[in-house]
Design a protein around this motif. Structure first.
Motif, mmCIF file in Angstrom:
data_model
loop_
_atom_site.group_PDB
_atom_site.id
_atom_site.type_symbol
_atom_site.label_atom_id
_atom_site.label_comp_id
_atom_site.label_asym_id
_atom_site.label_seq_id
_atom_site.Cartn_x
_atom_site.Cartn_y
_atom_site.Cartn_z
ATOM 1 N N ASN A 189 0.858 -1.285 0.001
ATOM 2 C CA ASN A 189 0.154 0.146 -0.023
ATOM 3 C C ASN A 189 0.824 1.369 -0.019
ATOM 4 O OD1 ASN A 189 0.698 0.119 2.650
ATOM 5 N ND2 ASN A 189 -1.034 -0.627 3.486
ATOM 6 N N ASP A 197 0.283 2.833 -3.382
ATOM 7 C CA ASP A 197 -1.056 2.931 -3.683
ATOM 8 C C ASP A 197 -1.426 4.387 -4.431
ATOM 9 O OD1 ASP A 197 -1.557 0.516 -2.858
ATOM 10 O OD2 ASP A 197 -3.132 0.874 -1.361
ATOM 11 N N ALA A 249 -1.701 4.935 -8.462
ATOM 12 C CA ALA A 249 -2.381 4.247 -9.089
ATOM 13 C C ALA A 249 -2.807 4.712 -10.499
ATOM 14 C CB ALA A 249 -3.667 3.789 -8.152
ATOM 15 N N ARG A 303 -4.440 -3.502 0.181
ATOM 16 C CA ARG A 303 -4.395 -2.350 -0.199
ATOM 17 C C ARG A 303 -5.518 -1.426 -0.425
ATOM 18 N NH1 ARG A 303 -0.293 -3.182 -5.410
ATOM 19 N NH2 ARG A 303 0.101 -0.705 -4.599
ATOM 20 N N TRP A 331 -6.572 1.818 -4.604
ATOM 21 C CA TRP A 331 -6.075 0.832 -5.757
ATOM 22 C C TRP A 331 -7.090 -0.038 -6.202
ATOM 23 C CZ3 TRP A 331 -1.060 0.958 -7.345
ATOM 24 C CH2 TRP A 331 -0.573 0.072 -8.396
ATOM 25 N N TYR A 373 -3.781 -7.398 -8.513
ATOM 26 C CA TYR A 373 -2.699 -7.354 -7.404
ATOM 27 C C TYR A 373 -2.665 -8.782 -6.744
ATOM 28 C CZ TYR A 373 -0.964 -6.921 -2.707
ATOM 29 O OH TYR A 373 -0.124 -7.146 -1.633
#
Length: 576
Positions: free
Chosen positions: A477, A480, A483, A501, A505, A516
């Motif tokens: 994270n 993130d 993104a 996350r 995200w 992910y």
């Protein structure tokens, strides 16, 4: 707890004195070097037994058992002394308690000539020197950034400075009800720690009020905080909680020592009456241990469903709860963890020599015991028809085509296990920051970002003859915020790391058709030796372990966490 003499009394010093002894500071350097080498490659017996228990527990999910087995396999590989247990070999931390009857001297001229090293002006300088040698000579990772201004920094390329806290004590120990004292043998006691950034980042400190001090409020506090830990710090965890403290600093130091297992060691060693008194207080206060809540915390952690990283009951292997006195207007509350790379070691120096806690040199019997337990559990499940969580066989995915890999991933539900083979880009915080700077200056992303999955990692130093150093995922994270900037340009459409996350995200994955996946945190020696077949540095070599690299992997185990529809595996597990 067993200790091993690593430095004989004859090497301690040239000048003993009445009621005490002196230590040649060169001894401290050797002592620290050996301690950090030992804790970087081996575990104590209790830690290995806790992983066996995860594998043996009938309540464990299949993924709990898988993680436990992989961590034990990792321990077997690391114990060979080449690939450290975890790629994040941590901030080097030393806590020491030095009796007044113990003094330190600078090396004699003869000793300096023999060891070809200069004398040390302080105990901290000697310990630092030994730590520096341990990191340089044992394929450990250099993770420390030194600031040159408020916003600018550079990797020190030594993993120094270390955090060294030395407390002055006397060698008097309280007896009975504390009304009288007797003199113990003088000593210099040490706790050596290698603390990774992922587990440090899970430390939580709250300025609460007396309203917390009732069973109902405290339990709700625990449920909220434990669920928020997630899996990014590599469970199974030791979870520690400290309530109270005469200052925030006293609370947090008690918490720090609790996560390392120091209070357990003190309790065991002082009860054994070995002639040494281990310091059992912080700022003159002995923490009150609340054992009844420790079992409750392990149960609360199990109820989250997060398990040992990929669903199950073993988010926590142990818990420790301590209460301290407090000012009537303050009620400090902290929670912290030690990850499955539990690298803490106690040692001491007395008139008889320098002693380090023994670790297990060969973990193979523990792995074999765990494998037997898994087979027995599987046989029992077959006979009873008992189902276990996430029992699907892993699916092989060829990463030769990014588009084809995404199409294949889209067919499966979150939680599915895969074996990835092919080329993967390795990049983490510093590289992402540079990519963002390129975009802000109007330049495109590097072409390589568009053709490969991205795995967030920073490997340890590469041993001679090896493809790569210990290699494991870092916390997802932290990346993130990038993104939309990356996905909208065709990058980061498949990412691999550890932990949960953010909604940011997950939303981007749904918008851009991205995925992910998580891989096992804490199995860095295993991943380096068994799953990475080639490695090339592509960009930003000045970033050291954060340089952009291209690796080739074979059958890398990963789990689908967030899919292209925005579904999230961890969200589906929440139970509290």
């Amino acid at each position: 707890m067993e200790f091993e003499k690593i430095i004989p009394a004859s090497r301690l010093a040239a000048a003993p004195h009445e009621n005490g002894f002196s230590i040649d500071r060169a001894v401290l350097a050797v002592f620290a070097e050996q301690a950090f080498k030992r804790l970087s490659f081996t575990f104590p017996q209790e830690h290995l037994e806790s992983l066996v228990q995860v594998a043996a527990d009938p309540a464990s999910s299949e993924n709990d058992r898988l993680v436990a087995i992989k961590l034990l396999e990792n321990a077997v590989i690391a114990a060979k002394g080449s690939l450290p247990l975890c790629q994040d070999t941590g901030v080097a931390q030393v806590f020491a308690w030095k009796d007044a009857a113990v003094s330190s001297i600078t090396q004699t001229a003869e000793a300096q000539t023999e060891n070809q090293t200069a004398g040390f002006s302080s105990d901290s300088a000697a310990l630092t020197s030994g730590i520096g040698r341990a990191y340089k000579e044992n394929n450990l990772r250099f993770s420390i950034n030194m600031p040159s201004s408020l916003f600018d920094e550079k990797n020190t390329a030594t993993n120094l400075p270390a955090q060294i806290d030395i407390f002055s004590t006397d060698n008097a120990a309280l007896c009975g009800n504390g009304a009288e004292e007797h003199i113990q043998e003088p000593s210099y006691r040490f706790l050596f720690c290698a603390k990774g950034g992922g587990s440090s980042n899970k430390t939580d400190f709250t300025c609460a009020t007396k309203a917390l001090l009732n069973p109902q409020s405290f339990e709700q506090f625990l449920k909220t905080k434990i669920a928020a830990l997630g899996t990014a710090a590599c469970p199974p965890y030791t979870i520690a909680v400290v309530i109270g403290g005469l200052s925030p600093e006293q609370n947090l130091l008690t918490l720090k020592l609790a996560t390392t297992g120091y209070w357990d060691a003190v309790e065991q060693l002082n009860t054994a009456d070995a002639g040494l008194h281990w310091t059992d207080s912080i700022g003159g206060v002995r923490p009150l241990r609340c054992r009844e809540w420790e079992e409750r915390i392990v149960h609360i952690a199990a109820e989250t469903g997060l398990g040992a990283q990929f669903g199950g009951t073993h988010l926590a292997a142990h818990a420790r709860v301590f209460r301290l006195p407090r000012h009537g207007a303050s009620c400090f509350a902290s929670i912290g963890v030690s990850c499955n790379a539990h690298r803490n070691l106690v040692g001491y120096i007395s008139k008889e020599g320098a002693f380090l806690q023994k670790n297990i040199a060969d973990p193979q019997p523990f792995l074999e015991k765990a494998l037997r337990a898994v087979r027995q559990n599987n046989e029992a499940a077959l006979h009873t028809g008992t189902s276990v969580l996430h029992n699907a066989e892993p699916v092989a995915i060829d990463l030769g085509s990014l588009a084809a890999a995404r199409t294949a991933l889209s067919r499966y539900a979150v939680g599915q296990a895969f074996l990835f083979s092919g080329d993967i880009l390795v990049a983490r915080d510093a590289a992402h920051a540079r990519w963002k700077a390129l975009l802000e200056s109007g330049k495109p992303l590097p072409e390589y970002t568009l053709h490969y999955p991205i795995l967030y990692a920073g490997p340890a130093e590469t041993p001679a003859g090896a493809v790569i150093g210990s290699f494991g995922p870092t916390t997802a994270n932290r990346m993130d915020p990038y993104a939309d900037e990356l996905m909208s340009r065709g990058a980061a459409l498949i990412t691999i790391a550890k932990g949960n996350r953010s909604e940011l995200w997950r939303t981007a994955c749904k918008k851009y058709g991205a995925f992910y996946l998580g891989t096992i945190g804490g199995a860095a020696a295993l991943i380096a030796e068994k799953h990475i077949t080639a490695r090339t540095v592509l960009d930003y070599p000045d970033l050291g372990m954060e340089a952009v690299q291209l690796i080739s992997v074979k059958d890398l185990p990963v789990f689908l966490i967030t899919d292209d529809k925005g579904n999230d595996f961890y969200a589906s597990l929440k139970r509290v």
